[in-house]
Design a protein around this motif. Structure first.
Motif, PDB file in Angstrom:
ATOM      1  N   ASP A 171       3.537 -35.599 -22.672  1.00 28.84           N
ATOM      2  CA  ASP A 171       2.178 -36.120 -22.737  1.00 28.84           C
ATOM      3  C   ASP A 171       2.065 -36.701 -21.731  1.00 28.84           C
ATOM      4  O   ASP A 171       0.430 -37.043 -21.742  1.00 28.84           O
ATOM      5  CB  ASP A 171       2.441 -37.102 -24.348  1.00 28.84           C
ATOM      6  N   LEU A 172       2.108 -37.694 -21.387  1.00 29.34           N
ATOM      7  CA  LEU A 172       1.560 -37.798 -20.397  1.00 29.34           C
ATOM      8  C   LEU A 172       1.260 -37.732 -19.061  1.00 29.34           C
ATOM      9  O   LEU A 172       0.317 -37.775 -18.438  1.00 29.34           O
ATOM     10  CB  LEU A 172       2.972 -39.385 -19.422  1.00 29.34           C
ATOM     11  N   LEU A 173       2.347 -36.514 -18.314  1.00 29.75           N
ATOM     12  CA  LEU A 173       1.526 -35.588 -17.280  1.00 29.75           C
ATOM     13  C   LEU A 173       0.148 -34.996 -18.131  1.00 29.75           C
ATOM     14  O   LEU A 173      -0.780 -35.237 -17.140  1.00 29.75           O
ATOM     15  CB  LEU A 173       2.255 -34.449 -16.656  1.00 29.75           C
ATOM     16  N   GLY A 174       0.288 -34.659 -19.333  1.00 32.58           N
ATOM     17  CA  GLY A 174      -0.908 -34.583 -19.481  1.00 32.58           C
ATOM     18  C   GLY A 174      -2.231 -35.423 -19.437  1.00 32.58           C
ATOM     19  O   GLY A 174      -2.802 -34.718 -19.760  1.00 32.58           O
ATOM     20  N   ARG A 175      -2.382 -36.269 -19.970  1.00 34.13           N
ATOM     21  CA  ARG A 175      -2.864 -36.681 -20.138  1.00 34.13           C
ATOM     22  C   ARG A 175      -3.809 -37.357 -18.975  1.00 34.13           C
ATOM     23  O   ARG A 175      -5.354 -38.060 -18.868  1.00 34.13           O
ATOM     24  CB  ARG A 175      -2.108 -38.434 -20.746  1.00 34.13           C
ATOM     25  N   LEU A 176      -2.577 -37.858 -17.824  1.00 35.94           N
ATOM     26  CA  LEU A 176      -3.062 -37.885 -16.295  1.00 35.94           C
ATOM     27  C   LEU A 176      -4.276 -36.439 -15.685  1.00 35.94           C
ATOM     28  O   LEU A 176      -5.227 -36.313 -15.009  1.00 35.94           O
ATOM     29  CB  LEU A 176      -1.388 -38.222 -15.404  1.00 35.94           C
ATOM     30  N   ALA A 177      -3.326 -35.527 -16.257  1.00 33.92           N
ATOM     31  CA  ALA A 177      -4.113 -34.378 -15.675  1.00 33.92           C
ATOM     32  C   ALA A 177      -5.782 -34.169 -16.531  1.00 33.92           C
ATOM     33  O   ALA A 177      -6.832 -33.918 -15.659  1.00 33.92           O
ATOM     34  CB  ALA A 177      -3.048 -32.777 -16.425  1.00 33.92           C
ATOM     35  N   GLU A 178      -5.697 -34.834 -17.569  1.00 32.78           N
ATOM     36  CA  GLU A 178      -7.258 -35.272 -17.948  1.00 32.78           C
ATOM     37  C   GLU A 178      -8.096 -36.135 -17.996  1.00 32.78           C
ATOM     38  O   GLU A 178      -9.183 -36.557 -18.108  1.00 32.78           O
ATOM     39  CB  GLU A 178      -7.025 -35.054 -19.768  1.00 32.78           C
ATOM     40  N   GLY A 179      -7.298 -37.506 -17.108  1.00 30.37           N
ATOM     41  CA  GLY A 179      -7.919 -38.453 -16.551  1.00 30.37           C
ATOM     42  C   GLY A 179      -7.413 -39.627 -17.279  1.00 30.37           C
ATOM     43  O   GLY A 179      -8.016 -40.578 -17.454  1.00 30.37           O
ATOM     44  N   THR A 180      -7.205 -39.051 -18.479  1.00 25.71           N
ATOM     45  CA  THR A 180      -6.238 -41.361 -19.509  1.00 25.71           C
ATOM     46  C   THR A 180      -5.276 -41.081 -19.766  1.00 25.71           C
ATOM     47  O   THR A 180      -4.858 -41.662 -20.673  1.00 25.71           O
ATOM     48  CB  THR A 180      -6.604 -39.691 -20.812  1.00 25.71           C
ATOM     49  N   GLY A 181      -4.690 -41.670 -18.015  1.00 27.51           N
ATOM     50  CA  GLY A 181      -3.253 -41.730 -18.121  1.00 27.51           C
ATOM     51  C   GLY A 181      -3.851 -43.390 -17.946  1.00 27.51           C
ATOM     52  O   GLY A 181      -5.031 -43.777 -18.092  1.00 27.51           O
ATOM     53  N   PRO A 182      -2.715 -44.248 -17.365  1.00 24.20           N
ATOM     54  CA  PRO A 182      -2.755 -45.422 -18.201  1.00 24.20           C
ATOM     55  C   PRO A 182      -2.921 -46.086 -16.386  1.00 24.20           C
ATOM     56  O   PRO A 182      -3.781 -45.182 -15.953  1.00 24.20           O
ATOM     57  CB  PRO A 182      -1.143 -45.748 -17.307  1.00 24.20           C
ATOM     58  N   GLU A 183      -4.086 -47.313 -17.079  1.00 23.34           N
ATOM     59  CA  GLU A 183      -4.635 -47.676 -15.501  1.00 23.34           C
ATOM     60  C   GLU A 183      -4.101 -48.049 -14.289  1.00 23.34           C
ATOM     61  O   GLU A 183      -5.038 -47.572 -12.780  1.00 23.34           O
ATOM     62  CB  GLU A 183      -5.709 -48.853 -15.836  1.00 23.34           C
ATOM     63  N   THR A 184      -2.804 -47.557 -13.947  1.00 18.23           N
ATOM     64  CA  THR A 184      -2.403 -48.354 -12.833  1.00 18.23           C
ATOM     65  C   THR A 184      -1.077 -46.751 -12.362  1.00 18.23           C
ATOM     66  O   THR A 184      -1.020 -45.784 -12.649  1.00 18.23           O
ATOM     67  CB  THR A 184      -1.227 -49.137 -12.936  1.00 18.23           C
ATOM     68  N   PRO A 185      -2.192 -46.646 -11.166  1.00 19.97           N
ATOM     69  CA  PRO A 185      -1.399 -44.865 -11.091  1.00 19.97           C
ATOM     70  C   PRO A 185       0.670 -45.433 -10.430  1.00 19.97           C
ATOM     71  O   PRO A 185       0.786 -44.517 -10.175  1.00 19.97           O
ATOM     72  CB  PRO A 185      -1.860 -45.216  -9.332  1.00 19.97           C
ATOM     73  N   HIS A 186       0.968 -46.346 -11.243  1.00 18.72           N
ATOM     74  CA  HIS A 186       2.463 -46.758 -10.478  1.00 18.72           C
ATOM     75  C   HIS A 186       2.820 -45.934 -11.504  1.00 18.72           C
ATOM     76  O   HIS A 186       3.525 -46.995 -12.208  1.00 18.72           O
ATOM     77  CB  HIS A 186       2.757 -48.044  -9.938  1.00 18.72           C
ATOM     78  N   VAL A 187       3.315 -45.097 -11.584  1.00 22.02           N
ATOM     79  CA  VAL A 187       3.421 -44.331 -13.376  1.00 22.02           C
ATOM     80  C   VAL A 187       5.500 -43.492 -13.310  1.00 22.02           C
ATOM     81  O   VAL A 187       5.647 -42.600 -11.883  1.00 22.02           O
ATOM     82  CB  VAL A 187       2.970 -43.095 -14.022  1.00 22.02           C
ATOM     83  N   VAL A 188       6.171 -44.238 -13.588  1.00 20.43           N
ATOM     84  CA  VAL A 188       7.522 -44.299 -13.336  1.00 20.43           C
ATOM     85  C   VAL A 188       8.733 -43.494 -14.389  1.00 20.43           C
ATOM     86  O   VAL A 188       8.552 -44.005 -15.562  1.00 20.43           O
ATOM     87  CB  VAL A 188       8.570 -45.558 -12.353  1.00 20.43           C
ATOM     88  N   VAL A 189       9.155 -42.743 -13.938  1.00 23.93           N
ATOM     89  CA  VAL A 189      10.093 -41.880 -15.964  1.00 23.93           C
ATOM     90  C   VAL A 189      11.030 -42.748 -14.872  1.00 23.93           C
ATOM     91  O   VAL A 189      11.891 -42.766 -13.836  1.00 23.93           O
ATOM     92  CB  VAL A 189      10.705 -40.004 -15.329  1.00 23.93           C
ATOM     93  N   ARG A 190      11.639 -43.189 -16.900  1.00 24.95           N
ATOM     94  CA  ARG A 190      13.193 -43.215 -16.634  1.00 24.95           C
ATOM     95  C   ARG A 190      13.529 -43.104 -17.084  1.00 24.95           C
ATOM     96  O   ARG A 190      14.196 -42.760 -19.192  1.00 24.95           O
ATOM     97  CB  ARG A 190      12.985 -45.219 -16.526  1.00 24.95           C
ATOM     98  N   PRO A 191      14.432 -41.714 -16.455  1.00 28.45           N
ATOM     99  CA  PRO A 191      15.232 -41.080 -17.881  1.00 28.45           C
ATOM    100  C   PRO A 191      16.116 -41.349 -18.400  1.00 28.45           C
ATOM    101  O   PRO A 191      17.453 -40.895 -19.898  1.00 28.45           O
ATOM    102  CB  PRO A 191      15.820 -40.688 -16.240  1.00 28.45           C
ATOM    103  N   HIS A 192      17.063 -42.675 -18.236  1.00 27.31           N
ATOM    104  CA  HIS A 192      18.061 -43.189 -18.496  1.00 27.31           C
ATOM    105  C   HIS A 192      17.583 -44.418 -19.838  1.00 27.31           C
ATOM    106  O   HIS A 192      18.512 -44.716 -20.089  1.00 27.31           O
ATOM    107  CB  HIS A 192      19.189 -43.790 -17.993  1.00 27.31           C
ATOM    108  N   ALA A 193      16.036 -44.824 -19.989  1.00 25.39           N
ATOM    109  CA  ALA A 193      15.671 -45.812 -20.778  1.00 25.39           C
ATOM    110  C   ALA A 193      15.835 -45.145 -22.197  1.00 25.39           C
ATOM    111  O   ALA A 193      15.518 -43.645 -22.653  1.00 25.39           O
ATOM    112  CB  ALA A 193      14.427 -45.205 -20.952  1.00 25.39           C
ATOM    113  N   ALA A 194      16.239 -45.942 -23.159  1.00 28.80           N
ATOM    114  CA  ALA A 194      16.017 -45.394 -24.427  1.00 28.80           C
ATOM    115  C   ALA A 194      15.320 -45.275 -25.126  1.00 28.80           C
ATOM    116  O   ALA A 194      13.906 -45.693 -24.942  1.00 28.80           O
ATOM    117  CB  ALA A 194      16.507 -46.962 -25.117  1.00 28.80           C
TER     118      ALA A 194
END
Length: 374
Positions: free
Chosen positions: A351-374
């Motif tokens: 979902d986040l990749l889709g939002r970033l592709a549409e230009g509607t992602g988070p304000e910060t450009p530092h977006v990090v996937v944390r695979p083991h996050a709950a």
């Protein structure tokens, strides 16, 4: 097999799999024992950059685990039988470069393994984060709980003082240091204009400030939050909606002077390149950093000749820049700890990749996937 930590690798690993048609799904992929020369990495962080977004948006040819700004802990190392070119031991934290070079071509032998044909993204080469899941075990990208480390992976050790979030900055910051210091020749006292306050724009800002330069960052009105981050890194900023407005704003800040270096991080566009050329003084340097949105851009060669300008296009980074990036991130001198991190889980990655592709992602450009996050 001599697998030194096989018990640490489960029978399967969850991954966010990017699918053709700009879709994604979280799937559980079976692991296997590391073969001679291989290892397994428990992924701690996987930074999302523009390349991931463009690959997702354009539609992948086959299901693929994306993610090539990867950091984590080596948890399994098989006997190498003379095939492995990395030396990390089980339990060691590392950052993994995206390149999977052959090791024997002229580029590899000279140390420029990023230019190896086997890892050329535009020539069909293989990289971390681009190998489809049909090639077992399919876990060749950072957007997964575990990543298989091939014998030709390129790893760099991380100090314990460097957090997982900041470790995700290592490769983009190393890019920025190489582009700024080597390609741009930036030294203390230079004036640097950075075009664009995105992921690499902020990294370039941090690199130029680390080198002791004065920095002006230009962006659009919608970039207000990111321009604020640039100011926290020590830059002056300009907001503009057109090339003329951008040039006027930068010139106001330059006063009677000119820029020594201009670094384009937004992609080639006629009005952007023309503005950059016009802002540079005698002996100025223009650095072109991104191949996205490729275009044939007319340039004023008369102005370039009169001002003795140098234009350099860059690709990846030299390995020496990675050591500098790690040191600067660990000791706080990069100041990138002041850029917020937007963490996400595997379930929300698509979902986040889709939002970033549409230009509607988070304000910060530092977006990090944390695979083991709950």
């Amino acid at each position: 097999m001599g697998d030194s930590a096989a018990a640490a690798v489960p029978d399967s690993a969850r991954a966010s799999v990017a699918l053709p048609g700009a879709h994604s799904a979280v799937r559980s992929l079976p692991t296997r024992a590391a073969r001679p020369g291989e290892g397994w990495l428990r992924v701690a962080s996987s930074g999302i950059c523009g390349t991931d977004v463009n690959l997702y948006k354009s539609g992948l040819a086959a299901p693929t685990v994306l993610g090539h700004h990867v950091a984590g802990t080596v948890v399994a190392v098989a006997d190498d039988c003379g095939t492995r070119r990395w030396s990390a031991a089980a339990g060691e934290r590392v950052v993994v470069e995206e390149y999977l070079p052959c090791g024997t071509c002229p580029a590899c032998m000279s140390g420029a393994y990023r230019l190896c044909p086997d890892t050329d993204l535009w020539g069909g080469g293989r990289r971390i984060g681009t190998i489809p899941t049909s090639e077992e075990p399919g876990l060749y990208g950072g957007n997964a709980e575990y990543l298989l480390l091939p014998p030709n992976a390129v790893l760099h050790p991380l100090p314990g003082s460097l957090s997982d979030e900041l470790a995700a900055w290592v490769l983009p910051y190393a890019n920025a240091l190489d582009w700024t210091l080597r390609a741009g020749g930036v030294t203390e006292g230079d004036t640097v204009v950075v075009l664009g306050p995105g992921y690499h724009g902020l990294a370039v800002t941090a690199a130029a400030r680390w080198a002791g330069a004065d920095v002006i960052v230009a962006g659009l009105r919608r970039d207000g939050a990111r321009l604020g981050m640039a100011r926290r890194l020590g830059a002056l900023t300009v907001t503009a909606d057109s090339g003329d407005e951008l040039a006027a704003g930068v010139r106001r800040l330059l006063g009677s002077g000119c820029a020594d270096v201009a670094i384009d991080t937004v992609g080639p566009a006629a009005h952007v390149i023309a503005v950059a050329v016009g802002l540079l003084g005698q002996g100025g340097r223009l650095v072109l950093t991104t191949p996205k949105n490729p275009a044939h851009v007319p340039v004023d060669t008369t102005a370039m000749t009169r001002n003795n300008l140098t234009v350099t296009a860059v690709r990846g980074r030299r390995p020496e820049a990675i050591a500098t990036a790690i040191s600067s991130l660990a000791d706080g001198t990069s100041r990138l700890q002041d850029v917020p991190s937007a963490d996400t889980t595997l379930e929300k990655t698509g979902d986040l990749l889709g939002r970033l592709a549409e230009g509607t992602g988070p304000e910060t450009p530092h977006v990090v996937v944390r695979p083991h996050a709950a």
